[in-house]
Design an enzyme around this catalytic site. Structure first.
Site, mmCIF file in Angstrom:
data_model
loop_
_atom_site.group_PDB
_atom_site.id
_atom_site.type_symbol
_atom_site.label_atom_id
_atom_site.label_comp_id
_atom_site.label_asym_id
_atom_site.label_seq_id
_atom_site.Cartn_x
_atom_site.Cartn_y
_atom_site.Cartn_z
ATOM 1 N N ASP A 104 0.836 -1.205 0.000
ATOM 2 C CA ASP A 104 0.000 0.000 0.000
ATOM 3 C C ASP A 104 0.871 1.256 0.000
ATOM 4 O O ASP A 104 2.072 1.203 0.284
ATOM 5 C CB ASP A 104 -0.896 -0.035 1.250
ATOM 6 C CG ASP A 104 -2.192 0.728 1.071
ATOM 7 O OD1 ASP A 104 -2.294 1.542 0.129
ATOM 8 O OD2 ASP A 104 -3.110 0.514 1.879
ATOM 9 N N ASP B 122 -10.990 1.891 -2.900
ATOM 10 C CA ASP B 122 -11.538 1.558 -1.578
ATOM 11 C C ASP B 122 -13.060 1.557 -1.606
ATOM 12 O O ASP B 122 -13.697 1.090 -0.665
ATOM 13 C CB ASP B 122 -11.035 2.559 -0.536
ATOM 14 C CG ASP B 122 -9.624 2.233 -0.075
ATOM 15 O OD1 ASP B 122 -9.155 1.102 -0.337
ATOM 16 O OD2 ASP B 122 -8.981 3.105 0.539
#
Ligand code: GLA
Length: 731
Positions: free
Chosen positions: A480, A550
């Protein structure tokens, strides 16, 4: 496919199966762009090297060189001698002059495709021997001592042309590269519409289209990463272009940092389309003897609308960019605990998820953020990659072993490029954060960025990740990156080289990921950046899928996945089933629709499966079976966009056809129900017109021609957010 050179005329003809790209040398000097479009035969096209005053005749040139320079269709335009459009190349010499005039010197024709050192790049792959070719054209500015190598590669099974550039300083003084793009092309305007992808966190890659007018149209990122906001892509499409019709010229950048894509229309209605590293926040010092490589830009021309452009990108990326054992394999169905637990988990909770996962047919548990240091919220501990044994009692290996004993694989989250101010790492090495001395570092999500341009930091980061992976049977990493770069500065670079920071950062990132997949060749890597902020072809070279967004709400995902799939294979899109109400937008949608939208990509769940109703658990079991039935088709098949909710505001539909046309899967999502509508007519594509296809689960039989031209009639589904999956199988 093939590259032909007409020596006498000095014309270079690059043919792909359906397209031709033509360049030529005018008056023995400038390399000009002549043609890009449908495949033509022998190119006796010298007349195409024209200027406003007609062919670049000697007398006209002598009298008015500037008139020539600003009208000529350059193949790789440089700044400083009268071409006032935005250049691909701007070089400053040791005397401070910004003038460069590269002229043609020669060419080399190579079999195959050279690798780009330390950078992602397309490769020949399984292309038959000799079916990949590379043309290297040498340009030179003798006064600067600058040599340019323009590379053009083609593969026998693809309509893409791959371009990149090497600059070599063969002089005795340093040169300063202020701008060096990977590709540029000058064309006549054809009522072009400019197509690009824009967005932000939670709504990435929305398709946008606008007319090209005089002046500059720019799509770019200066965030140090590709960004949620813009995709390194630009296409020019002739007026009225649809999925099936129209000319499309597209460029896509195989890179993960700052970029600029630009369309500039000048006073003669000539349009320059270009793409490369953003010149702002960039300067590269080229000492005598040194060379600089640009990343690659992929060029695609489609004579049959956006659909064909999409399919060219998909097959190029699947066959010539994505690597590793999972590219052409089913990825394990995963459950990720992020939206199930956020930071609030321990080994008991994870084991409960793992046990339930096994019962439901899920194949991997991915432990997200919060397992290390004192990280119980997002305000601390990035950089402290030691397992938190208060949460994971018995340590990481014990947890992984227990998860494996349940029959599940184990995956783990890292954010290796970051450091929290509240971390042992930062306390020990405050100078490792990207910063300008004396200036407070701007915070984003309570974190700083590590200065990967310093070799000791790069080394440390690698060892942190690798030692965790060596300590247990970890088969998946989610890498990430949750903030953009700012306050650019490194204690490792002197003033003269500070402009190299952004590109050096990206190169270090590539080295890290390359090293990781080499040391752990079976590892399945997923790249991620706060959702889809690093969804780019560069990252796809290291990870066969990337976290798309997301935002997992299926209605939002229709738009995000339509935009993403405009360029990327479906298998590259990380896609999970979320809980309802959805955590990002609060929308409540049926489980079936959430699952069907997620099935399209690299499939998984991101909700607390231990708390699902029995009915939903049955659905999880069912959709896992559906995944196993359809993933080969969805992953390897040919994608067609049938209808777009973005355009019609009511429903969305896409189709995937197997290579042999023996089956296809159609996914239909009806976002809004409206009374009194006839059934939707879904005109399918890519089928065998004479074959008979049965709609699975029914006795309905259709010819391929009927499905493609008259269409399948999909009845309205009562209520909002309904969906259907239609599987047609050849009889
Ligand atoms: C990012 C990712 C999420 C999750 C969180 C954890 O936002 O996109 O999927 O991993 O970080 O902090």
């Amino acid at each position: 496919m093939g590259i032909r050179i007409y020596e006498k005329e000095q014309i270079f003809q690059i043919d792909t199966p359906n397209t031709t790209y033509l360049m030529g040398v005018t008056r023995g000097k400038y390399l000009g762009h002549m043609y890009y479009g449908p495949r033509i035969g022998d190119a006796n096209g010298s007349y195409l090297l024209r200027t406003a005053a007609g062919p670049a005749a000697d007398h006209a040139f002598q009298k008015d060189k500037l008139g020539f320079m600003e009208g000529f269709a350059f193949e790789y335009p440089a700044w400083g001698v009268g071409d006032y459009r935005d250049p691909a190349l701007r070089v400053r010499d040791a005397g401070g002059h910004q003038v460069c005039e590269p002229v043609y010197e020669g060419y080399t024709l190579l079999n195959g495709k050279p690798v780009l050192p330390d950078m992602p790049a397309t490769f020949a792959g399984n292309t038959p021997e000799g079916a990949a070719q590379t043309l290297v054209i040498t340009l030179r500015d003798p006064l600067l001592g600058l040599k340019l190598l323009l590379r053009y590669s083609v593969f026998g099974d693809s309509d893409a042309v791959i371009r990149s550039v090497t600059a070599v300083n063969e002089g005795s003084e340093p040169l300063y590269l202020e701008k060096i793009l990977s590709a540029s092309i000058d064309m006549d305007n054809d009522h072009f519409q400019l197509i690009s992808l824009h967005g932000c966190w939670g709504r990435e890659r929305r398709i946008e289209s606008r007319p090209v007018s005089h002046g500059k149209h720019i799509v770019s990122s200066l965030r140090g990463e590709t960004s949620h906001q813009m995709q390194p892509f630009m296409a020019l499409a002739s007026n009225g272009t649809s999925q099936k019709d129209g000319d499309v010229y597209a460029m896509h950048f195989v890179y993960s940092g700052n970029f600029i894509a630009e369309a500039e229309m000048d006073f003669q209605d000539s349009v320059r389309l270009s793409l490369g590293i953003h010149p702002d926040s960039f300067e590269w010092v080229l000492a005598p003897g040194e060379q600089f490589e640009t990343p690659e830009t992929v060029l695609v021309y489609s004579a049959h609308g956006l659909g064909e452009m999409t399919r060219t990108f998909h097959s190029l990326y699947r066959n010539h960019l994505m690597r590793g054992k999972y590219v052409h394999r089913k990825r394990p169905i995963l459950v990720n605990n992020w939206e199930a637990t956020y930071f609030d988990f321990d080994d008991d909770k994870l084991m409960a998820i793992a046990r339930e996962a096994r019962r439901l047919g899920i194949e991997m548990l991915v432990m997200d953020d919060g397992w290390f240091g004192k990280r119980n919220n997002d305000e601390c501990a990035l950089g402290d990659w030691q397992v938190n044994e208060e949460k994971l009692r018995g340590g990481l290996k014990s947890l992984v072993d227990r998860v494996n004993a349940e029959g599940l694989k184990f995956g783990i989250w890292f954010e290796p490029e970051m450091v929290s101010p509240d971390s042992d790492l930062y306390r020990a090495h405050p100078d490792w954060a990207v910063q300008v001395p004396g200036r407070p570092i701007s915070m984003a999500r309570f974190q700083y960025v590590l200065d990967l341009t310093r070799r000791e930091v790069e080394e440390y980061v690698y060892e942190q990740v690798a030692s965790v992976l060596r300590s247990a049977n970890i088969e998946y990493v989610k890498w990430d990156m949750n903030r953009p770069l700012a306050d650019l500065g490194s204690f490792g670079l002197d003033a003269g080289h500070m402009g190299e920071f952004s590109h050096r950062y990206v190169l270090a990132l590539y080295r890290l990921q390359e090293r990781l997949i080499r040391e752990f060749p079976d590892l399945l890597l997923e790249n991620c950046s706060g959702g889809g902020g690093r969804f780019d072809p560069g990252m796809l070279y290291y990870s066969p899928h990337i976290w798309t967004s997301d935002d997992m709400d299926p209605v939002e995902r229709l738009l995000i996945q339509e935009g993403t799939a405009l360029l990327y294979p479906l298998s590259a899109m990380g896609s999970h089933v979320c809980v309802v109400p959805n955590h990002t937008v609060g929308r409540v949608t049926p489980f079936d629709t959430r699952a069907r939208v997620a099935l399209t990509g690299a499939f998984g769940y991101q909700l607390d499966i231990t708390r699902l109703s029995d009915e939903d658990k049955q659905k999880v079991i069912f959709y896992n079976q559906e995944y196993h039935r359809y993933n080969d088709l969805l992953r390897e098949g040919t994608y067609y966009r049938i209808a777009s909710y973005r355009e019609n505001n009511m429903y969305d539909c896409w189709q995937v056809v197997s290579e042999d046309k023996s089956e296809c899967l159609v996914t239909y999502v009806q976002v809004r129900y409206q009374p009194f509508w006839n059934p939707r007519r879904l005109k399918l594509e890519g089928l065998d017109p004479d074959a008979r296809y049965r709609l699975e689960g029914t006795d309905q039989i259709y010819s391929g021609g009927l499905l493609m031209h008259a269409g399948y009639l999909q009845n309205m589904i009562f209520g909002d957010y309904g969906s259907a999956m239609l599987h047609f199988v050849k009889e």
